[in-house]
Design a protein around this motif. Structure first.
Motif, PDB file in Angstrom:
ATOM      1  N   VAL A 224      -2.787  -2.795  -8.653  1.00 48.54           N
ATOM      2  CA  VAL A 224      -3.991  -3.599  -8.455  1.00 48.54           C
ATOM      3  C   VAL A 224      -5.244  -2.725  -8.406  1.00 48.54           C
ATOM      4  N   SER A 225      -5.261  -1.745  -7.501  1.00 49.00           N
ATOM      5  CA  SER A 225      -6.418  -0.869  -7.351  1.00 49.00           C
ATOM      6  C   SER A 225      -6.027   0.311  -6.473  1.00 49.00           C
ATOM      7  N   SER A 226      -6.978   1.219  -6.238  1.00 47.82           N
ATOM      8  CA  SER A 226      -6.705   2.358  -5.363  1.00 47.82           C
ATOM      9  C   SER A 226      -7.919   2.667  -4.514  1.00 47.82           C
ATOM     10  N   ILE A 227      -7.685   3.368  -3.407  1.00 44.22           N
ATOM     11  CA  ILE A 227      -8.736   3.771  -2.478  1.00 44.22           C
ATOM     12  C   ILE A 227      -8.715   5.291  -2.398  1.00 44.22           C
ATOM     13  N   LYS A 228      -9.808   5.937  -2.726  1.00 43.62           N
ATOM     14  CA  LYS A 228      -9.885   7.391  -2.663  1.00 43.62           C
ATOM     15  C   LYS A 228     -10.113   7.828  -1.225  1.00 43.62           C
ATOM     16  N   MET A 229      -9.299   8.797  -0.752  1.00 36.12           N
ATOM     17  CA  MET A 229      -9.458   9.316   0.603  1.00 36.12           C
ATOM     18  C   MET A 229     -10.213  10.633   0.574  1.00 36.12           C
ATOM     19  N   LYS A 230     -10.851  10.965   1.695  1.00 38.24           N
ATOM     20  CA  LYS A 230     -11.616  12.196   1.806  1.00 38.24           C
ATOM     21  C   LYS A 230     -10.833  13.303   2.487  1.00 38.24           C
ATOM     22  N   SER A 231      -9.616  12.986   2.942  1.00 39.19           N
ATOM     23  CA  SER A 231      -8.775  13.970   3.612  1.00 39.19           C
ATOM     24  C   SER A 231      -7.335  13.496   3.549  1.00 39.19           C
ATOM     25  N   ALA A 232      -6.398  14.425   3.649  1.00 37.29           N
ATOM     26  CA  ALA A 232      -4.977  14.074   3.565  1.00 37.29           C
ATOM     27  C   ALA A 232      -4.482  13.486   4.883  1.00 37.29           C
ATOM     28  N   TYR A 233      -3.617  12.470   4.773  1.00 41.66           N
ATOM     29  CA  TYR A 233      -2.995  11.851   5.946  1.00 41.66           C
ATOM     30  C   TYR A 233      -1.505  11.668   5.686  1.00 41.66           C
TER      31      TYR A 233
ATOM     32  N   TYR B 146       0.842  -1.195   0.000  1.00 41.47           N
ATOM     33  CA  TYR B 146       0.000   0.000   0.000  1.00 41.47           C
ATOM     34  C   TYR B 146       0.880   1.248   0.000  1.00 41.47           C
ATOM     35  N   VAL B 147       0.582   2.199  -0.878  1.00 41.05           N
ATOM     36  CA  VAL B 147       1.327   3.458  -0.961  1.00 41.05           C
ATOM     37  C   VAL B 147       0.355   4.608  -0.752  1.00 41.05           C
ATOM     38  N   LEU B 148       0.689   5.504   0.183  1.00 39.83           N
ATOM     39  CA  LEU B 148      -0.154   6.653   0.501  1.00 39.83           C
ATOM     40  C   LEU B 148       0.367   7.886  -0.225  1.00 39.83           C
ATOM     41  N   SER B 149      -0.486   8.538  -1.027  1.00 38.84           N
ATOM     42  CA  SER B 149      -0.126   9.748  -1.767  1.00 38.84           C
ATOM     43  C   SER B 149      -1.110  10.853  -1.436  1.00 38.84           C
ATOM     44  N   ASN B 150      -0.618  11.960  -0.873  1.00 42.59           N
ATOM     45  CA  ASN B 150      -1.497  13.073  -0.523  1.00 42.59           C
ATOM     46  C   ASN B 150      -1.854  13.943  -1.722  1.00 42.59           C
ATOM     47  N   ASP B 151      -0.961  14.037  -2.708  1.00 50.89           N
ATOM     48  CA  ASP B 151      -1.247  14.868  -3.874  1.00 50.89           C
ATOM     49  C   ASP B 151      -2.538  14.440  -4.555  1.00 50.89           C
ATOM     50  N   LEU B 152      -2.755  13.135  -4.602  1.00 52.36           N
ATOM     51  CA  LEU B 152      -3.950  12.607  -5.260  1.00 52.36           C
ATOM     52  C   LEU B 152      -5.007  12.147  -4.255  1.00 52.36           C
ATOM     53  N   SER B 153      -4.694  12.292  -2.952  1.00 52.05           N
ATOM     54  CA  SER B 153      -5.600  11.822  -1.890  1.00 52.05           C
ATOM     55  C   SER B 153      -6.048  10.388  -2.144  1.00 52.05           C
ATOM     56  N   GLU B 154      -5.071   9.525  -2.416  1.00 57.03           N
ATOM     57  CA  GLU B 154      -5.373   8.135  -2.712  1.00 57.03           C
ATOM     58  C   GLU B 154      -4.393   7.200  -2.031  1.00 57.03           C
ATOM     59  N   ILE B 155      -4.858   5.996  -1.782  1.00 54.81           N
ATOM     60  CA  ILE B 155      -4.006   4.896  -1.347  1.00 54.81           C
ATOM     61  C   ILE B 155      -3.939   3.910  -2.506  1.00 54.81           C
ATOM     62  N   PHE B 156      -2.724   3.634  -2.991  1.00 57.91           N
ATOM     63  CA  PHE B 156      -2.527   2.751  -4.132  1.00 57.91           C
ATOM     64  C   PHE B 156      -2.134   1.355  -3.644  1.00 57.91           C
ATOM     65  N   LYS B 157      -2.715   0.340  -4.251  1.00 58.01           N
ATOM     66  CA  LYS B 157      -2.412  -1.044  -3.900  1.00 58.01           C
ATOM     67  C   LYS B 157      -1.663  -1.711  -5.053  1.00 58.01           C
ATOM     68  N   TYR B 158      -0.553  -2.386  -4.710  1.00 57.39           N
ATOM     69  CA  TYR B 158       0.271  -3.064  -5.707  1.00 57.39           C
ATOM     70  C   TYR B 158       0.513  -4.508  -5.279  1.00 57.39           C
ATOM     71  N   ASN B 159       0.719  -5.350  -6.262  1.00 56.71           N
ATOM     72  CA  ASN B 159       1.128  -6.719  -5.993  1.00 56.71           C
ATOM     73  C   ASN B 159       2.539  -6.682  -5.407  1.00 56.71           C
ATOM     74  N   MET B 160       2.691  -7.235  -4.205  1.00 61.41           N
ATOM     75  CA  MET B 160       3.968  -7.137  -3.504  1.00 61.41           C
ATOM     76  C   MET B 160       5.067  -7.954  -4.179  1.00 61.41           C
ATOM     77  N   VAL B 161       4.701  -8.967  -4.925  1.00 58.80           N
ATOM     78  CA  VAL B 161       5.682  -9.831  -5.574  1.00 58.80           C
ATOM     79  C   VAL B 161       6.198  -9.214  -6.869  1.00 58.80           C
ATOM     80  N   THR B 162       5.273  -8.678  -7.687  1.00 54.75           N
ATOM     81  CA  THR B 162       5.653  -8.163  -9.013  1.00 54.75           C
ATOM     82  C   THR B 162       5.753  -6.652  -9.084  1.00 54.75           C
ATOM     83  N   GLY B 163       5.089  -5.948  -8.150  1.00 54.66           N
ATOM     84  CA  GLY B 163       5.038  -4.493  -8.220  1.00 54.66           C
ATOM     85  C   GLY B 163       3.944  -3.976  -9.128  1.00 54.66           C
ATOM     86  N   GLY B 164       3.104  -4.856  -9.652  1.00 57.77           N
ATOM     87  CA  GLY B 164       2.040  -4.449 -10.550  1.00 57.77           C
ATOM     88  C   GLY B 164       0.893  -3.769  -9.824  1.00 57.77           C
TER      89      GLY B 164
END
Length: 360
Positions: free
Chosen positions: A122-131, A102-120
């Motif tokens: 997978v999906s993202s989660i939109k946040m309603k506030s910066a963390y 999981y990667v947290l990015s405040n610029d886009l207010s999103e949490i990005f999910k990647y396959n830990m083995v390949t780095g590909g």
């Protein structure tokens, strides 16, 4: 959990801690830079899982780097402006049960999910506030931490929460307004240490003398740090006089928020009279002391440990530090074949070296 433990930190009591008393061996991982994508600017966070190191460079490259335990480059994530890419990074964590990163990015207010083995991607989660920080508790519960307002829809007696949990769709679950002993000190990030596999997640906050524990359901006070005239820090953040701020910093002992919390002991970093120290707290004896690390195993100087990985303590050695430490041991007349070997293998363009102590 019961009553919290009070840890009295005496900055005047400094004891030599021989590494052989807590570790069986020292090893060094040279992170390769022979791939065009592998050059790291700095390491702000390090996580180890299986046979891989996951490293965050937040300051320079805004990327996650993955190396195997021999130091060979595996893959890199970020930055970019395409689908599944981010332009800045605040924090990352791994979900070991589902092999997700999981990667947290405040610029886009999103949490990005990647396959830990390949780095590909997978999906993202939109946040309603910066963390600023995150930790995956379960596949449907994510802990978020910051110095500021929580989701606008947060219920409770406070209009803002420094911490909250959300589900896998970004919906708010619950929140906490962290209330340290010095409630007027609103500076410094909150962050998570510990892997949560034994007692839970340890929550710390810079300049607070309270350490919390979250077990995935409840938030409780774990340690109260007693380190001298800390209440002067309230005045420090409210005075506009730089002279008075300097006087306060020279008088006070304050907690940095950096903690390594593992099964048998904790390492707590603090500042006393503008100098940085580490306090070793033995959980069994319920006592401790400020440490001066003595590496009696291979005589490579140790400034501090940056993180804990299962039964390992890790210090990130930057090339500039390695050169300074080599010069130090030469001038001090210390014999260390290992230090000479390390210095001989790197230059200023090299990636950092990981110093790893295997705990007893």
């Amino acid at each position: 959990m019961g009553n919290p433990t009070t840890v009295e930190i005496n900055a005047e009591k400094i004891v030599n801690l021989e590494i052989s008393k807590i570790a069986t061996e020292m090893n060094y991982v040279f992170l390769s830079n022979d791939h065009p994508e592998s050059l790291i600017g700095d390491i702000n966070k390090l996580v180890m899982h299986g046979d891989k190191f996951f490293l965050m460079d937040k300051e320079h490259t805004q990327s996650i780097f993955v190396f195997d335990t021999s130091g060979q480059f595996v893959y890199r994530i970020g930055p970019g402006k395409g689908p599944g890419e981010f332009t800045s990074i605040e924090d990352f964590c791994i979900d070991t049960e589902n092999n997700m990163l999981y990667v947290l990015s405040n610029d886009l207010s999103e949490i990005f999910k990647y396959n830990m083995v390949t780095g590909g991607f997978v999906s993202s989660i939109k946040m309603k506030s910066a963390y600023d920080k995150l930790q995956v508790i379960t596949s449907n519960k994510i802990l978020l931490l910051r110095d500021g307002h929580s989701y606008e829809s947060s219920p409770g007696p406070f209009s803002s929460n420094f911490m909250c949990t959300i589900d896998s769709l970004g919906n708010w679950i619950e929140g906490w307004h962290l209330s340290p002993i010095n409630p007027n000190v609103y500076s410094g990030l909150i962050h998570v240490v510990g892997n949560g596999e034994r007692d839970g997640y340890t929550i710390t906050r810079m300049h607070s003398d309270t350490i919390y524990q979250y077990d995935g359901a409840d938030m409780e006070v774990k340690y109260l740090l007693d380190c001298g005239p800390k209440r002067l820090l309230d005045e420090f953040y409210w005075t506009s006089s730089s002279k008075r701020q300097g006087e306060i910093m020279n008088q006070s002992t304050h907690f940095l928020g950096n903690v390594i919390d593992i099964r048998n002991f904790s390492l707590i970093q603090y500042v006393h009279n503008r100098r940085y120290y580490t306090y070793y707290y033995d959980k069994t004896a319920k006592e401790g002391f400020t440490v001066n690390y003595v590496n009696d195993i291979d005589h490579v100087p140790i400034l501090q440990f940056d993180c804990a990985l299962d039964s390992l303590l890790v210090h990130v050695m930057q090339p500039q530090e390695i050169e300074l430490q080599r010069n130090y041991i030469v001038k001090s007349g210390i014999e260390s074949k290992k230090m000479q070997e390390i210095a001989g293998r790197i230059d200023y363009d090299s990636n950092p070296v990981l110093m790893i102590a295997t705990l007893r």
